[in-house]
Design a protein around this motif. Structure first.
Motif, PDB file in Angstrom:
ATOM      1  N   GLY A  29       0.746  -1.368  -0.060  1.00  0.00           N
ATOM      2  CA  GLY A  29      -0.070  -0.082   0.015  1.00  0.00           C
ATOM      3  C   GLY A  29       0.815   1.257  -0.025  1.00  0.00           C
ATOM      4  O   GLY A  29       0.257   2.359  -0.103  1.00  0.00           O
ATOM      5  N   ARG A  52      -7.108   3.000  -3.662  1.00  0.00           N
ATOM      6  CA  ARG A  52      -6.762   2.364  -1.932  1.00  0.00           C
ATOM      7  C   ARG A  52      -7.404   3.446  -1.167  1.00  0.00           C
ATOM      8  O   ARG A  52      -8.106   3.240   0.136  1.00  0.00           O
ATOM      9  N   LEU A  57      -8.399   1.545   2.228  1.00  0.00           N
ATOM     10  CA  LEU A  57      -6.965   0.744   2.798  1.00  0.00           C
ATOM     11  C   LEU A  57      -5.823   1.387   3.004  1.00  0.00           C
ATOM     12  O   LEU A  57      -5.929   2.620   2.859  1.00  0.00           O
ATOM     13  N   SER A  59      -2.868   3.474   3.190  1.00  0.00           N
ATOM     14  CA  SER A  59      -2.038   4.263   2.124  1.00  0.00           C
ATOM     15  C   SER A  59      -0.914   5.306   2.357  1.00  0.00           C
ATOM     16  O   SER A  59      -1.346   6.392   2.329  1.00  0.00           O
TER      17      SER A  59
END
Length: 283
Positions: A29, A52, A57, A59
């Motif tokens: 990520g 993302r 998510l 990042s």
């Protein structure tokens, strides 16, 4: 940055970005965005970053100033290495950009400087003007502070550069330059904001590989160079010389070369650590 689920950090040097990225967890990520990446790779990484962020998510992203203008991303927290106020406000525009968090205090942007590392010379006037605005105005995102910053910057640096090169005199109707009253072409050559010309490195990636072979075979045309643009990276003279000494480059002419192997190019772009030479990034 590790304390945050999603975070953006913008730094002044491409080498700093690569070093910081190396310290981030590699869970798929984290990204490093600099002009050491070819344009296509930057677009791909930006698209992945946006997705993302949208999906919630992890990042963590490290970037140079390329992310500050014309790039639509929205992070809940941001860090910015000390620079001019205009760039700082641009980075702030990537923090809670979409207003998802109604309490702006929960989406801070932190300003920092690096220990034992002076800023690039070209940024020193901007940083001096920033510090003056901090001392005199306090809050930097207010109109008075912004006005104070730009007045300080252009009074100290902008006009100084114009006066030294007699740029304004060139447009005086009674003076001109070399017999020309409005010498736009001459002034364009004399007044350069960045006094450090770059070198071009062509990358043998995908469709760029046969194009690089054509270039090395002696084929040189405007069409070929245009096709090679998506497979090129601009670097400064110091790094170019270090990569050449390390055997990483095959020169094409005085200002361009082809990368000998993609081992010199990774997810952060053209590598800064070289065997047999040392690259220096200044912007």
């Amino acid at each position: 940055m590790g304390e945050h689920h999603q975070a953006l950090c913008v730094v002044n040097r491409r080498k700093t970005a690569q070093q910081l990225y190396a310290a981030l967890p590699k869970d798929g990520g984290s990204f490093c965005l600099t002009t050491l990446l070819r344009a296509a790779d930057r677009r791909t990484k930006l698209a992945e970053t946006r997705q993302r962020l949208k999906d919630g998510l992890p990042s963590p992203v490290v970037s140079t100033s390329l992310i500050e203008a014309g790039v639509d991303v929205d992070f809940p927290v941001a860090y910015r290495e000390e620079v001019g106020l205009d760039s700082i406000l641009q980075t702030a525009g990537r923090c809670n950009r979409e207003g998802k968090e109604p309490d702006a205090a929960r989406c801070p942007m932190y300003l920092f400087s690096l220990e034992d590392m002076a800023p690039p010379k070209m940024l020193e006037p901007r940083i001096a003007a920033l510090r003056a605005a901090q001392r005199e105005q306090g809050e930097l995102d207010l109109p008075d502070a912004i006005s104070y910053y730009f007045k300080t910057l252009y009074n100290v640096k902008g006009l100084e550069s114009l006066v030294q090169k007699k740029i304004m005199d060139a447009f005086d109707y009674n003076r001109g330059r070399n017999g020309v009253q409005m010498p736009f072409a001459t002034v364009a050559k004399e007044f350069v904001l960045i006094e450090s010309p770059t070198r071009t490195v062509y990358l043998p990636i995908d469709e760029g590989e046969p194009l690089c072979k054509q270039l090395l075979s002696g084929q040189k045309s405007r069409t070929l160079y245009r096709k090679l643009e998506p497979y090129s990276v601009e670097i400064y003279k110091e790094q170019y010389e270090a990569l050449y000494q390390a055997g990483a480059l095959v020169p094409v002419d005085e200002r361009s070369a082809v990368l000998t192997s993609l081992t010199w190019y990774d997810q952060t772009g053209l590598k800064s650590n070289t065997q047999g030479g040392q690259g220096l990034f200044v912007g």
